[in-house]
Design an enzyme around this catalytic site. Structure first.
Site, mmCIF file in Angstrom:
data_model
loop_
_atom_site.group_PDB
_atom_site.id
_atom_site.type_symbol
_atom_site.label_atom_id
_atom_site.label_comp_id
_atom_site.label_asym_id
_atom_site.label_seq_id
_atom_site.Cartn_x
_atom_site.Cartn_y
_atom_site.Cartn_z
ATOM 1 C CD GLU A 63 -2.944 -1.097 0.167
ATOM 2 O OE1 GLU A 63 -3.062 -0.038 -0.493
ATOM 3 O OE2 GLU A 63 -3.626 -2.102 -0.065
ATOM 4 C CB CYS A 115 -1.298 7.041 1.238
ATOM 5 S SG CYS A 115 -2.695 6.151 1.945
#
Length: 476
Positions: free
Chosen positions: A211, A246
């Protein structure tokens, strides 16, 4: 702890081999323990997040604690259904037979977490790994030491420590962990470390979930509700950990004709949220540490950027705070347009026509998230069809992460694999194919000695045409 990492991994593998993590009773007990931690220790969690990130209680609860609670509750509600073998149809090739897909745990999972959401992003993958029946080792981020210490304490107190362990530490501990054999590795962080994880995984052919991040684009069409758009941009950028997220919008694309209206709307809403002096606001997180503060300062002080600031720019080094900052029309070769920002800075790029935004986005690496604000149905459809990203929201920012029915993960440079909800269970499970037959129904045509008639019969079977099968049988 680095010297004892091999022993810890061996203990986890021994526990998994004993079989207890496979039972639904064990999985439920551990999920309930995580739920208890999240419900009963909210004050401790908030204090740890404040110590690490100066995160407001509101953000700590909404973005971290609530996410863990939601994941636990969903897994507890759906676990029995997720574990149930999936019956699938069979064909004439194997008739008479039945078939099913069995979800079995992979084994021993390594979760390496990150610092920006150190509670949520540590426990969310752990929930999926436990739900799938695995033993787990969690390595929290040393960059968020208060939360790392709390996780180690609470998991040690509430969890089955023979099957769920925490290893704290920095690079030496992580390096030692990567030398061990795991059945899956799950990493959240940046692409540089992601490549190190992937290289280490190759030694044992270990599957990985990465991720990562990237420069998440946000397109604003002039055909939009400007006030709502500005609020949602602020919510996704500065209301999410001061941009240290993110999926935070990394840059905005709009038309030259509309840019000034968008800047004015963002400026107006920012003042409503954080006041005239946002550095004094208690509703914004700090930058995680001095290293990242200096990194962000460098992006702002770039000669190609410093004269382009249209909102904010103020900074407080002592308290590691940077005001919400917008820069307009910075060059494509500037640092801020070539590095993931991961902070409270937002460049706005202008194009002549809004349709040009898709070309700008597709010229860059694929991002973890992409956003579009518009009332134009045709533009929305073109954006969804043409822009590749891990996920996207239309007329919203970051909120697709909250839907546990949607997978969350990257593509290309932004990562591989996905999780959340059932997707977490699946990512930590092996889908084992099982075909079941009795002892009747054997077809001589599959066995030697091979003949032309047998081959014709098998070809007829493959065609599925009943008349051709009958003709083949008669000829045989």
């Amino acid at each position: 702890m680095a010297l004892g990492v091999g022993t810890v991994a061996t203990e986890l593998r021994s526990t998994f081999a004993g079989g207890k993590t496979r039972t639904i009773e064990w999985r439920v007990s551990q999920l309930k323990a995580l739920l208890t931690i999240s419900n009963n220790h909210q004050k401790d969690i908030v204090e740890a997040l404040r110590a690490d990130l100066n995160k407001p209680e509101h953000e700590a609860f909404v973005h971290e604690i609530a996410g863990v609670i939601s994941s636990c509750k969903l897994a507890l509600k759906e676990l029995r259904r997720w574990m149930k073998p999936e019956k699938v149809k069979t064909t004439m090739t194997t008739h008479p037979s039945s078939a099913e897909i069995v979800s079995e745990p992979l084994g021993v999972i390594l979760v390496i977490s990150t610092w920006n959401y150190p509670f949520l992003l540590s426990l969310d993958p752990v929930i999926g790994a436990i739900a799938a029946g695995n033993a787990v080792l969690l390595k929290p981020s040393e960059v968020a030491p208060a939360t790392s210490s709390l996780l180690s304490k609470l998991l040690g107190q509430y969890m089955d420590t023979s099957a769920v362990k925490v290893v704290e530490g920095g690079v030496p501990e992580t390096t030692a962990l990567l030398e061990q054999r795991w059945d899956k590795m799950f990493y959240t962080g940046n692409s540089k470390v992601g490549r190190i994880i992937l290289a280490a995984a190759a030694k044992h052919l270990t599957p990985v979930v990465l991720e990562l991040g990237g420069k998440c684009p946000l397109v604003v069409d002039s055909n939009t509700n400007l006030e709502v758009t500005a609020r949602r941009i602020i919510g996704g950028k500065w209301g999410c950990n001061s941009g240290q997220t993110c999926v935070s919008p990394d840059y905005v694309i709009t038309t030259k004709a509309f840019a000034s209206k968008l800047v004015d709307a963002i400026s107006s809403e920012l003042e409503k949220f954080y006041g005239k002096d946002p550095l004094q606001s208690n509703d914004m997180s700090s930058i995680i540490n001095s290293h990242h503060f200096e990194r962000l300062t460098k992006l702002l002080d770039d000669d190609k950027v410093s004269g382009k600031i249209v909102i904010g720019g103020q900074r407080d080094k002592a308290n590691l705070k940077i005001a919400p900052t917008v820069v307009l029309d910075v060059p494509e070769d500037s640092l801020i347009m070539n590095e993931e920002i991961f902070g409270p800075l937002l460049p706005i790029v202008t194009v002549n026509e809004i349709e040009d935004s898709i070309r700008v986005i597709n010229a860059k690496e694929k991002a973890l998230a992409a956003y579009l604000f518009t009332n134009d149905k045709k533009l929305k459809e073109e954006f969804i069809r043409s822009v590749s990203a891990g996920g996207m929201s239309i007329n919203e920012t970051t909120l697709h992460l909250a839907e546990r029915t949607l997978p969350f993960g990257g593509v290309g440079e932004s990562g591989m694999g996905s999780y959340h909800g059932k997707f977490s269970f699946d990512t930590f499970s092996h889908k084992k194919s099982v075909l079941i037959r009795g002892f009747s129904g054997d077809i001589a045509a599959r066995y030697p000695p091979y003949t032309h008639e047998k081959l014709n019969f098998l070809k007829a079977m493959l065609s599925g045409n009943i008349f051709r099968i009958l003709r083949a049988l008669i000829g045989w």
